[in-house]
Scaffold this motif. Structure first.
Motif, PDB file in Angstrom:
ATOM      1  N   PHE A  77       0.398  -1.185  -0.231  1.00  0.00           N
ATOM      2  CA  PHE A  77      -0.004   0.109   0.521  1.00  0.00           C
ATOM      3  C   PHE A  77       1.223   1.178   0.099  1.00  0.00           C
ATOM      4  CE2 PHE A  77      -2.285   3.400   2.650  1.00  0.00           C
ATOM      5  CZ  PHE A  77      -3.382   3.186   1.702  1.00  0.00           C
ATOM      6  N   ALA A  78       1.741   1.711   0.896  1.00  0.00           N
ATOM      7  CA  ALA A  78       3.084   2.406   0.761  1.00  0.00           C
ATOM      8  C   ALA A  78       3.870   2.540  -0.501  1.00  0.00           C
ATOM      9  CB  ALA A  78       4.099   2.384   1.423  1.00  0.00           C
ATOM     10  N   TRP A  79       3.745   1.679  -0.874  1.00  0.00           N
ATOM     11  CA  TRP A  79       4.446   1.137  -1.971  1.00  0.00           C
ATOM     12  C   TRP A  79       3.471   2.152  -3.385  1.00  0.00           C
ATOM     13  CZ3 TRP A  79       8.602   0.884  -4.585  1.00  0.00           C
ATOM     14  CH2 TRP A  79       9.101   0.820  -6.182  1.00  0.00           C
ATOM     15  N   LYS A  80       1.886   2.005  -3.707  1.00  0.00           N
ATOM     16  CA  LYS A  80       1.017   2.366  -4.584  1.00  0.00           C
ATOM     17  C   LYS A  80       1.312   3.735  -4.321  1.00  0.00           C
ATOM     18  CE  LYS A  80      -3.505   2.322  -4.940  1.00  0.00           C
ATOM     19  NZ  LYS A  80      -4.965   1.287  -4.728  1.00  0.00           N
ATOM     20  N   LEU A  81       0.750   4.364  -2.558  1.00  0.00           N
ATOM     21  CA  LEU A  81       0.562   5.494  -1.924  1.00  0.00           C
ATOM     22  C   LEU A  81       2.273   5.666  -2.888  1.00  0.00           C
ATOM     23  CD1 LEU A  81       0.396   5.708   1.231  1.00  0.00           C
ATOM     24  CD2 LEU A  81      -1.455   5.973  -1.365  1.00  0.00           C
ATOM     25  N   HIS A  82       3.426   6.073  -3.240  1.00  0.00           N
ATOM     26  CA  HIS A  82       4.683   6.349  -3.710  1.00  0.00           C
ATOM     27  C   HIS A  82       4.726   6.367  -5.433  1.00  0.00           C
ATOM     28  CE1 HIS A  82       8.933   7.324  -4.083  1.00  0.00           C
ATOM     29  NE2 HIS A  82       8.694   7.019  -4.204  1.00  0.00           N
ATOM     30  N   THR A  83       4.300   5.396  -5.949  1.00  0.00           N
ATOM     31  CA  THR A  83       4.112   5.083  -7.160  1.00  0.00           C
ATOM     32  C   THR A  83       3.412   6.086  -7.834  1.00  0.00           C
ATOM     33  OG1 THR A  83       3.191   2.887  -7.303  1.00  0.00           O
ATOM     34  CG2 THR A  83       6.051   2.722  -7.343  1.00  0.00           C
ATOM     35  N   GLN A  84       1.624   5.856  -7.480  1.00  0.00           N
ATOM     36  CA  GLN A  84       0.680   5.978  -8.284  1.00  0.00           C
ATOM     37  C   GLN A  84       0.281   7.488  -7.828  1.00  0.00           C
ATOM     38  OE1 GLN A  84      -1.926   2.842  -8.007  1.00  0.00           O
ATOM     39  NE2 GLN A  84      -0.998   1.372  -8.765  1.00  0.00           N
ATOM     40  N   SER A  88       5.495  11.684  -1.163  1.00  0.00           N
ATOM     41  CA  SER A  88       7.596  11.353  -0.968  1.00  0.00           C
ATOM     42  C   SER A  88       6.928  10.366   0.526  1.00  0.00           C
ATOM     43  CB  SER A  88       7.499  13.100  -0.354  1.00  0.00           C
ATOM     44  OG  SER A  88       6.761  12.941   0.873  1.00  0.00           O
ATOM     45  N   TYR A  89       8.347   9.966   0.702  1.00  0.00           N
ATOM     46  CA  TYR A  89       8.653   8.932   1.783  1.00  0.00           C
ATOM     47  C   TYR A  89       8.341   9.542   2.871  1.00  0.00           C
ATOM     48  CZ  TYR A  89      11.252   6.311  -0.736  1.00  0.00           C
ATOM     49  OH  TYR A  89      12.190   5.010  -1.637  1.00  0.00           O
ATOM     50  N   SER A  90       8.450  11.529   3.255  1.00  0.00           N
ATOM     51  CA  SER A  90       7.898  11.944   4.597  1.00  0.00           C
ATOM     52  C   SER A  90       6.221  11.729   4.668  1.00  0.00           C
ATOM     53  CB  SER A  90       8.250  13.427   4.389  1.00  0.00           C
ATOM     54  OG  SER A  90       9.276  12.987   4.473  1.00  0.00           O
ATOM     55  N   GLU A  91       6.008  11.348   3.880  1.00  0.00           N
ATOM     56  CA  GLU A  91       4.110  11.750   3.367  1.00  0.00           C
ATOM     57  C   GLU A  91       3.803  10.722   3.920  1.00  0.00           C
ATOM     58  OE1 GLU A  91       3.653  15.248   0.142  1.00  0.00           O
ATOM     59  OE2 GLU A  91       3.861  13.507  -0.722  1.00  0.00           O
ATOM     60  N   ILE A  92       4.342   9.612   2.967  1.00  0.00           N
ATOM     61  CA  ILE A  92       3.753   8.255   3.386  1.00  0.00           C
ATOM     62  C   ILE A  92       3.878   7.759   4.934  1.00  0.00           C
ATOM     63  CG2 ILE A  92       4.242   5.252   2.626  1.00  0.00           C
ATOM     64  CD1 ILE A  92       4.991   6.802   0.082  1.00  0.00           C
ATOM     65  N   SER A  93       5.290   8.278   5.469  1.00  0.00           N
ATOM     66  CA  SER A  93       6.391   8.284   7.197  1.00  0.00           C
ATOM     67  C   SER A  93       4.579   8.665   7.529  1.00  0.00           C
ATOM     68  CB  SER A  93       7.115   8.369   6.655  1.00  0.00           C
ATOM     69  OG  SER A  93       7.517   8.307   8.628  1.00  0.00           O
ATOM     70  N   THR A 102      12.761   2.335   7.188  1.00  0.00           N
ATOM     71  CA  THR A 102      11.998   1.508   7.218  1.00  0.00           C
ATOM     72  C   THR A 102      11.193   1.141   5.614  1.00  0.00           C
ATOM     73  OG1 THR A 102      11.269   0.704   9.336  1.00  0.00           O
ATOM     74  CG2 THR A 102       9.740  -0.208   7.741  1.00  0.00           C
ATOM     75  N   ILE A 103      10.481   2.542   5.002  1.00  0.00           N
ATOM     76  CA  ILE A 103       9.942   2.646   4.105  1.00  0.00           C
ATOM     77  C   ILE A 103      11.628   2.628   2.813  1.00  0.00           C
ATOM     78  CG2 ILE A 103       9.098   4.836   2.577  1.00  0.00           C
ATOM     79  CD1 ILE A 103       7.918   5.210   4.891  1.00  0.00           C
ATOM     80  N   TYR A 104      12.422   3.287   3.259  1.00  0.00           N
ATOM     81  CA  TYR A 104      13.826   2.944   2.421  1.00  0.00           C
ATOM     82  C   TYR A 104      14.279   1.470   2.094  1.00  0.00           C
ATOM     83  CZ  TYR A 104      14.580   8.267   2.822  1.00  0.00           C
ATOM     84  OH  TYR A 104      14.896   9.760   2.539  1.00  0.00           O
ATOM     85  N   ARG A 105      14.284   0.578   3.246  1.00  0.00           N
ATOM     86  CA  ARG A 105      14.970  -0.821   3.117  1.00  0.00           C
ATOM     87  C   ARG A 105      13.998  -0.957   2.569  1.00  0.00           C
ATOM     88  NH1 ARG A 105      15.728  -1.124   8.246  1.00  0.00           N
ATOM     89  NH2 ARG A 105      13.538  -1.690   9.300  1.00  0.00           N
ATOM     90  N   ARG A 106      12.726  -1.700   3.063  1.00  0.00           N
ATOM     91  CA  ARG A 106      11.561  -2.262   1.884  1.00  0.00           C
ATOM     92  C   ARG A 106      11.635  -2.011   1.203  1.00  0.00           C
ATOM     93  NH1 ARG A 106       8.405  -4.751   6.112  1.00  0.00           N
ATOM     94  NH2 ARG A 106       7.365  -6.239   4.710  1.00  0.00           N
ATOM     95  N   PHE A 107      11.589  -0.632  -0.020  1.00  0.00           N
ATOM     96  CA  PHE A 107      11.169   0.005  -1.138  1.00  0.00           C
ATOM     97  C   PHE A 107      12.687  -0.777  -2.077  1.00  0.00           C
ATOM     98  CE2 PHE A 107       8.214   3.989  -1.136  1.00  0.00           C
ATOM     99  CZ  PHE A 107       6.707   2.780  -0.627  1.00  0.00           C
ATOM    100  N   ARG A 108      13.841  -0.414  -1.315  1.00  0.00           N
ATOM    101  CA  ARG A 108      14.622  -1.122  -1.932  1.00  0.00           C
ATOM    102  C   ARG A 108      14.143  -2.550  -2.422  1.00  0.00           C
ATOM    103  NH1 ARG A 108      19.075   0.705   1.606  1.00  0.00           N
ATOM    104  NH2 ARG A 108      17.426  -0.550   2.714  1.00  0.00           N
ATOM    105  N   GLU A 109      14.212  -3.843  -1.194  1.00  0.00           N
ATOM    106  CA  GLU A 109      13.082  -4.767  -1.355  1.00  0.00           C
ATOM    107  C   GLU A 109      12.514  -4.983  -2.665  1.00  0.00           C
ATOM    108  OE1 GLU A 109      12.572  -6.004   2.782  1.00  0.00           O
ATOM    109  OE2 GLU A 109      14.703  -6.018   3.237  1.00  0.00           O
ATOM    110  N   LEU A 110      12.335  -4.477  -2.603  1.00  0.00           N
ATOM    111  CA  LEU A 110      10.713  -4.620  -3.374  1.00  0.00           C
ATOM    112  C   LEU A 110      11.286  -3.889  -4.812  1.00  0.00           C
ATOM    113  CD1 LEU A 110       7.754  -2.707  -2.134  1.00  0.00           C
ATOM    114  CD2 LEU A 110       7.867  -5.522  -2.623  1.00  0.00           C
ATOM    115  N   ARG A 111      12.473  -3.389  -4.950  1.00  0.00           N
ATOM    116  CA  ARG A 111      12.367  -2.753  -6.791  1.00  0.00           C
ATOM    117  C   ARG A 111      13.782  -4.177  -6.752  1.00  0.00           C
ATOM    118  NH1 ARG A 111      13.262   2.159  -4.012  1.00  0.00           N
ATOM    119  NH2 ARG A 111      12.071   3.946  -5.114  1.00  0.00           N
ATOM    120  N   ILE A 112      14.453  -4.670  -5.586  1.00  0.00           N
ATOM    121  CA  ILE A 112      15.696  -5.675  -6.517  1.00  0.00           C
ATOM    122  C   ILE A 112      14.586  -6.914  -6.641  1.00  0.00           C
ATOM    123  CG2 ILE A 112      17.308  -7.441  -5.205  1.00  0.00           C
ATOM    124  CD1 ILE A 112      18.075  -5.633  -3.596  1.00  0.00           C
TER     125      ILE A 112
END
Length: 121
Positions: A77-84, A88-93, A102-112
């Motif tokens: 859901f956070a990824w969807k808020l960011h991409t669609q 920003s990461y601050s807004e999602i946070s 956590t957002i940085y780390r988990r988004f990096r995992e999703l990208r990989i």
């Protein structure tokens, strides 16, 4: 630390063993107990590693380390808020209560994961 203290003339008095000082018998006692402590530590590490290996082989839900605080659905859901929604990461946070780290780390995992999926034939 004990060797350093003994070199400075400090004598350790261990109630049920005796004194550990810079004498030959004091150094012997220290060496023997240090060896047992190191042996016990090595056994603990070995048993822990064996248990982890067994769990990895026999438990499909095994996850090494701390359990994750946020579910895959929450991160998606956070990824969807960011991409669609271009949030920003601050807004999602602020909106979801997930730390930016956590957002940085988990988004990096999703990208990989997405890169690995695309590179498969």
């Amino acid at each position: 630390m004990v060797k350093k203290m003994n070199a400075e003339g400090v004598i350790l008095l261990i109630l049920n063993i005796g004194t550990i000082d810079n004498s030959p018998s004091g150094r012997l006692i220290f060496t023997v107990f240090s060896a047992f402590a190191e042996f016990e530590r090595d056994l603990i590490v070995s048993r822990t590693q064996e248990g982890k290996a067994w769990a990895k082989a026999n438990n499909p839900n095994f996850h090494d380390g701390m359990p994750r605080k946020y579910t895959k659905e929450q991160i998606d859901f956070a990824w969807k808020l960011h991409t669609q929604n271009h949030m920003s990461y601050s807004e999602i946070s602020k909106k979801l209560g997930i730390s930016k780290a956590t957002i940085y780390r988990r988004f990096r995992e999703l990208r990989i994961q997405n890169i690995n999926k695309k590179s498969r034939p």
